[in-house]
Scaffold this active site. Structure first.
Site, short mmCIF file in Angstrom:
data_model
loop_
_atom_site.label_atom_id
_atom_site.label_comp_id
_atom_site.label_asym_id
_atom_site.label_seq_id
_atom_site.Cartn_x
_atom_site.Cartn_y
_atom_site.Cartn_z
N GLY A 153 -22.30 45.62 -25.13
CA GLY A 153 -22.04 44.56 -24.16
C GLY A 153 -23.06 43.45 -24.32
O GLY A 153 -22.73 42.27 -24.26
N TYR A 159 -31.60 42.97 -27.91
CA TYR A 159 -31.97 44.23 -28.58
C TYR A 159 -32.90 43.97 -29.76
O TYR A 159 -32.88 44.72 -30.73
CB TYR A 159 -30.71 44.97 -29.04
CG TYR A 159 -29.88 45.49 -27.89
CD1 TYR A 159 -30.21 46.69 -27.27
CD2 TYR A 159 -28.77 44.80 -27.42
CE1 TYR A 159 -29.47 47.18 -26.21
CE2 TYR A 159 -28.01 45.28 -26.36
CZ TYR A 159 -28.37 46.47 -25.76
OH TYR A 159 -27.63 46.96 -24.70
N HIS A 165 -34.30 44.33 -23.91
CA HIS A 165 -34.22 45.79 -24.05
C HIS A 165 -35.09 46.35 -25.17
O HIS A 165 -35.21 47.57 -25.30
CB HIS A 165 -32.78 46.23 -24.31
CG HIS A 165 -31.79 45.65 -23.35
ND1 HIS A 165 -32.00 45.63 -21.99
CD2 HIS A 165 -30.58 45.05 -23.55
CE1 HIS A 165 -30.95 45.05 -21.39
NE2 HIS A 165 -30.09 44.68 -22.32
C1 LIG Z 1 -20.48 53.28 -18.81
C2 LIG Z 1 -20.85 52.04 -19.56
C3 LIG Z 1 -22.14 51.86 -19.99
C4 LIG Z 1 -22.50 50.74 -20.72
N1 LIG Z 1 -23.78 50.63 -21.18
C5 LIG Z 1 -24.12 49.59 -21.96
C6 LIG Z 1 -25.43 49.49 -22.52
O1 LIG Z 1 -26.28 50.33 -22.32
N2 LIG Z 1 -25.69 48.43 -23.31
C7 LIG Z 1 -24.77 47.47 -23.58
O2 LIG Z 1 -25.07 46.52 -24.32
N3 LIG Z 1 -23.53 47.54 -23.08
C8 LIG Z 1 -23.17 48.58 -22.29
N4 LIG Z 1 -21.90 48.68 -21.81
C9 LIG Z 1 -20.90 47.69 -22.25
C10 LIG Z 1 -20.13 48.26 -23.45
O3 LIG Z 1 -21.00 48.59 -24.49
C11 LIG Z 1 -19.11 47.23 -23.94
O4 LIG Z 1 -18.20 46.95 -22.92
C12 LIG Z 1 -18.37 47.74 -25.17
O5 LIG Z 1 -19.24 48.01 -26.21
C13 LIG Z 1 -17.35 46.72 -25.64
O6 LIG Z 1 -16.64 47.27 -26.73
P1 LIG Z 1 -15.20 47.92 -26.56
O7 LIG Z 1 -14.81 48.59 -27.80
O8 LIG Z 1 -15.13 48.71 -25.29
O9 LIG Z 1 -14.37 46.60 -26.45
P2 LIG Z 1 -13.24 46.10 -25.42
O10 LIG Z 1 -13.91 45.53 -24.22
O11 LIG Z 1 -12.20 47.17 -25.23
O12 LIG Z 1 -12.58 44.97 -26.31
C14 LIG Z 1 -13.25 43.76 -26.54
C15 LIG Z 1 -12.24 42.74 -26.97
O13 LIG Z 1 -11.85 43.01 -28.32
C16 LIG Z 1 -10.47 42.74 -28.42
N5 LIG Z 1 -9.89 43.38 -29.60
C17 LIG Z 1 -9.36 44.61 -29.71
N6 LIG Z 1 -8.91 44.81 -30.96
C18 LIG Z 1 -9.18 43.67 -31.66
C19 LIG Z 1 -8.97 43.28 -33.00
N7 LIG Z 1 -8.37 44.07 -33.90
N8 LIG Z 1 -9.38 42.06 -33.37
C20 LIG Z 1 -9.99 41.22 -32.52
N9 LIG Z 1 -10.22 41.56 -31.22
C21 LIG Z 1 -9.81 42.76 -30.80
C22 LIG Z 1 -9.92 43.26 -27.10
O14 LIG Z 1 -8.64 42.78 -26.83
C23 LIG Z 1 -10.95 42.75 -26.14
O15 LIG Z 1 -10.67 41.42 -25.76
C24 LIG Z 1 -21.53 49.76 -21.02
C25 LIG Z 1 -20.23 49.93 -20.57
C26 LIG Z 1 -19.88 51.04 -19.83
C27 LIG Z 1 -18.45 51.21 -19.37
#
Ligand SMILES: Cc1cc2nc3c(=O)[nH]c(=O)nc-3n(C[C@H](O)[C@H](O)[C@H](O)COP(=O)(O)OP(=O)(O)OC[C@H]3O[C@@H](n4cnc5c(N)ncnc54)[C@H](O)[C@@H]3O)c2cc1C
Length: 226
Positions: A153, A159, A165
Site C-alpha cells: 500500500g 520503505y 517505515h
Molecule cells: C490487513 C491489511 C494489512 C495491510 N498492511 C500493509 C502494510 O503493512 N504495509 C503496506 O504498505 N500496505 C499494507 N496494506 C495495503 C496492501 O498491501 C495493499 O492494499 C495491497 O498490497 C494492494 O495490492 P492488491 O494486490 O491487493 O491490489 P488491489 O487493491 O486488489 O488492486 C490494485 C489495482 O490493480 C488493478 N489491477 C488488477 N489487475 C490488473 C492488471 N492486470 N493490470 C493493471 N491493473 C490491474 C485493480 O483493478 C486495482 O485497481 C494492508 C492491507 C490490508 C488489508
C-alpha cells in the site's frame, strides 16, 4: 561463453482472496511467462484451494505423545512414520518438487498475510525442511531459489533508509533469512509493486513488465553457464 536455461519446476505460492487483485495479475504473469519459457509451473492458490493455515494437532494423523503437543517433535515423528496430514504432505511435495519458489502476496502488517505465513508454519516441517543441524549451507532445500513478489500500500520512499517505515529489507529479513536461507534456499532480491492500489494503470503495466524481467533472471541458472 554460452548461457544455459534449463527446464525448471517452479512453484508459485499465491495468497490473495480476490481474483481481480494486482497480486493475482502478478501470479498470472508468472504462470504465463514461465510456461511460455518451457518451465513446469505449479500454483498453490491458497485461498481458492481452501488451505487451512492454522498449525496444530490436525497436522498429524497420529501422535508420538498424546499428553502434550510439541510441534517439532510431532513433525519429526510424522515425517519418520509417514503420518503427516494429507494437506501438509501435498504442499510439502509441491515444495520439494520445485527448483524455484515464488511467493506472490500483498504486504499485510509489514509481513506475509496469515494465509501464507500459515502455509510456512505447517509445510516447513522439522526433520524434513530443517532441523537436526541441517540449516543454511546444509539446509535440505539448498539448490532452490526463492523470491518474494509483494504488492504494497505504501510508496517505495516510505520503505527506504530514513523513510517512515525504514528499509523494506529489514521488514523482509524474517522471511529472506529466517525462512528461505535458514532452510538452505537462495533468497533472491524481492520484487515489490509499490502502492499497487493507488498508482495508475500505466505504472501497473510497468510493474508487470519489470516482474517479467525478474522472472527471466530467476529462471536463468548461472551455475549452468559454460
Ligand atoms: C490487513 C491489511 C494489512 C495491510 N498492511 C500493509 C502494510 O503493512 N504495509 C503496506 O504498505 N500496505 C499494507 N496494506 C495495503 C496492501 O498491501 C495493499 O492494499 C495491497 O498490497 C494492494 O495490492 P492488491 O494486490 O491487493 O491490489 P488491489 O487493491 O486488489 O488492486 C490494485 C489495482 O490493480 C488493478 N489491477 C488488477 N489487475 C490488473 C492488471 N492486470 N493490470 C493493471 N491493473 C490491474 C485493480 O483493478 C486495482 O485497481 C494492508 C492491507 C490490508 C488489508
Amino acid at each position: 561463453m554460452s548461457l544455459s536455461v534449463p527446464t525448471l519446476n517452479v512453484l508459485v505460492v499465491y495468497a490473495h482472496p480476490e481474483p481481480t487483485s494486482f497480486a493475482a495479475a502478478l501470479k498470472e504473469r508468472a504462470v504465463a511467462d514461465l510456461t511460455a519459457a518451457g518451465h513446469r509451473v505449479e500454483v498453490a492458490d491458497l485461498y481458492a484451494e481452501g488451505f487451512d493455515p492454522v498449525a496444530g494437532q490436525g497436522d498429524f494423523l497420529e501422535r508420538a505423545d498424546d499428553t502434550r503437543l510439541h510441534m517439532q517433535r510431532e513433525q519429526l515423528h510424522a515425517v519418520q512414520t509417514a503420518t503427516l496430514a494429507a494437506d501438509v504432505r501435498r504442499e510439502l511435495d509441491r515444495l520439494e518438487w520445485a527448483d524455484r519458489v515464488v511467493f506472490v502476496a500483498p504486504l499485510w502488517w509489514f509481513g506475509l498475510p496469515a494465509m501464507l505465513k500459515g502455509w510456512v508454519d505447517r509445510v516447513f516441517v522439522f526433520g524434513r525442511v530443517y532441523g537436526n543441524g541441517l540449516t543454511f549451507g546444509t539446509g535440505p532445500l539448498r539448490g532452490k531459489k526463492a523470491m518474494l513478489a509483494l504488492t504494497t500500500g505504501g510508496p517505495q520512499a516510505a520503505y527506504s533508509e530514513g523513510g517512515l517505515h525504514g528499509p523494506i529489507e529489514t521488514l523482509l529479513h524474517s522471511v529472506q533469512h529466517g525462512v528461505f536461507r535458514f532452510t538452505g534456499m537462495e533468497a533472491v532480491e524481492p520484487f515489490l509493486a509499490w502502492g499497487a492500489g493507488w498508482v495508475d494503470d500505466a505504472r501497473r503495466e510497468e510493474y508487470l513488465d519489470a516482474f517479467s524481467a525478474r522472472l527471466t533472471s530467476l529462471a536463468y541458472d548461472e551455475a549452468s553457464a559454460a
